[in-house]
Design a protein around this motif. Structure first.
Motif, PDB file in Angstrom:
ATOM      1  N   UNK B   7      33.568  38.100  37.341  1.00 55.14           N
ATOM      2  CA  UNK B   7      32.397  37.832  36.509  1.00 55.14           C
ATOM      3  C   UNK B   7      32.752  37.346  35.105  1.00 55.14           C
ATOM      4  N   UNK B   8      33.826  37.892  34.522  1.00 54.12           N
ATOM      5  CA  UNK B   8      34.147  37.535  33.144  1.00 54.12           C
ATOM      6  C   UNK B   8      34.559  36.070  33.039  1.00 54.12           C
ATOM      7  N   UNK B  10      33.105  33.636  34.709  1.00 54.04           N
ATOM      8  CA  UNK B  10      31.992  32.766  35.066  1.00 54.04           C
ATOM      9  C   UNK B  10      31.058  32.575  33.874  1.00 54.04           C
ATOM     10  N   UNK B  12      27.777  31.739  31.985  1.00 54.15           N
ATOM     11  CA  UNK B  12      26.403  31.785  32.452  1.00 54.15           C
ATOM     12  C   UNK B  12      25.867  30.361  32.611  1.00 54.15           C
ATOM     13  N   UNK B  90      27.914  39.770  29.557  1.00 52.87           N
ATOM     14  CA  UNK B  90      29.368  39.764  29.708  1.00 52.87           C
ATOM     15  C   UNK B  90      30.055  38.632  28.984  1.00 52.87           C
ATOM     16  N   UNK B  91      29.267  37.730  28.394  1.00 53.51           N
ATOM     17  CA  UNK B  91      29.864  36.609  27.664  1.00 53.51           C
ATOM     18  C   UNK B  91      30.419  37.035  26.312  1.00 53.51           C
TER      19      UNK B  91
END
Lengths: 150, 160
Positions: B7-8, B10, B12, B90-91
């Motif tokens: 996830x980190x 990717x 958004x 998470x961004x």
């Protein structure tokens, strides 16, 4: 009572891991006025690629402050909590925290110095997941104000 | 981009684009307000029940002008509009601040304790762009009227 500078370099772990729940993330998001849907809606979080709802960036303060308290509340640490002022805070993420995470936290007393009657204490809390993979490092500085009677 | 990215890794879908940003550009402005009820809510959510954040008498006894907001409440509320700009919680890869002045949150003189009595302004500007790493550093100013309540506040944010 003076702050005990001999504790520099010591470490304090949470006795039990901190289990991250959807409810805790939702409550923290509401309290910090964080309205992103990924904090409360699992589908919105999954659409962004997360396994479950995502914590706001400062959520890690919860396990971090619990680990810090293991040190700060020690009688031999010599810290009068009523004289403590929060100086600075930093979160460095390896990956975001999501619901379902089971987090360990170890607080390291990195810096401990006295100047002008005050003491400045820097702690670094390393937070890792159930696989011992790093999640976030939380660095905090507190100042213990000296009293007139010291 | 590979499908196996964590996830980190990717960005958004609606993440800001590094090539479209300029150093010095003001990208976020926001108002943040606190009421006494907000302090209680943060105490409950965070587990920080320090008395100076809810009891006027005690706060004055330890030398404050009155009840003050948790520094971590201010830090937490300030990042919310940055998360909105970044497109995903998470961004935010790194977030740091110094607490330079207390934020007084007086009891509302009448009416609901939910009424805001502290009013902060947040301005975030692009401080640096790393086009290779696809990150930007935002320099964030947080003021309570004329007084800066946070200092050296920076967020490193993943962009596209």
């Amino acid at each position: 009572m003076a702050v005990n500078t001999e504790l520099q370099g010591t470490s304090y772990a949470l006795p039990e891991p901190y289990e991250v729940s959807r409810e805790a993330i939702a409550a923290f998001a509401r309290a910090t006025q964080s309205h992103d849907a990924a904090h409360t809606d699992p589908q919105a979080a999954r659409a962004l690629g997360y396994a479950d709802v995502v914590a706001p960036p400062t959520f890690a303060v919860i396990p971090a402050q619990r680990a810090e308290a293991r040190y700060i509340s020690l009688p031999e640490a010599g810290i009068d909590f009523s004289r403590v002022v929060h100086g600075s805070e930093q979160f460095s993420y390896t990956r975001p925290i999501v619901a379902g995470d089971v987090l360990s936290a170890v607080c390291h007393v990195d810096g401990l110095r006295e100047a002008g009657g005050h003491a400045m204490i820097t702690t670094r809390t390393e937070i890792a997941d159930a696989h011992a993979a790093p999640v976030v490092t939380v660095t905090s500085t507190i100042v213990v104000r000296g009293g007139d009677d010291d | 981009m590979t499908e196996s990215a964590a996830p980190r890794d990717m960005p958004a879908q609606f993440a800001p684009v590094a090539a479209q940003l300029q150093v010095g550009a003001q990208v976020v402005t926001a108002d943040v307000e606190f009421s006494r009820a907000d302090l209680i809510r943060y105490a409950g959510a965070s587990g920080d029940f320090n008395t100076i954040h809810w009891n006027e008498r005690f706060a004055k006894e330890v030398g404050l002008d009155g009840v003050i907001a948790h520094g971590m409440l201010t830090m937490g509320a300030v990042i919310a509009p940055i998360v909105e700009w970044a497109g995903a919680p998470g961004a935010v890869l790194d977030y740091r601040t110094r607490f330079t002045a207390p934020v007084l949150v007086p009891d509302a003189s009448s009416g609901s304790p939910e009424q805001p009595t502290a009013f902060l302004t947040v301005i975030a500007k692009v401080g640096a762009i790393d086009e290779d790493a696809k990150t930007v550093r935002l320099d964030i100013e947080v003021a309570d009227g004329e007084a800066k309540v946070l200092g050296r506040t920076q967020a490193k944010v993943r962009v596209k």
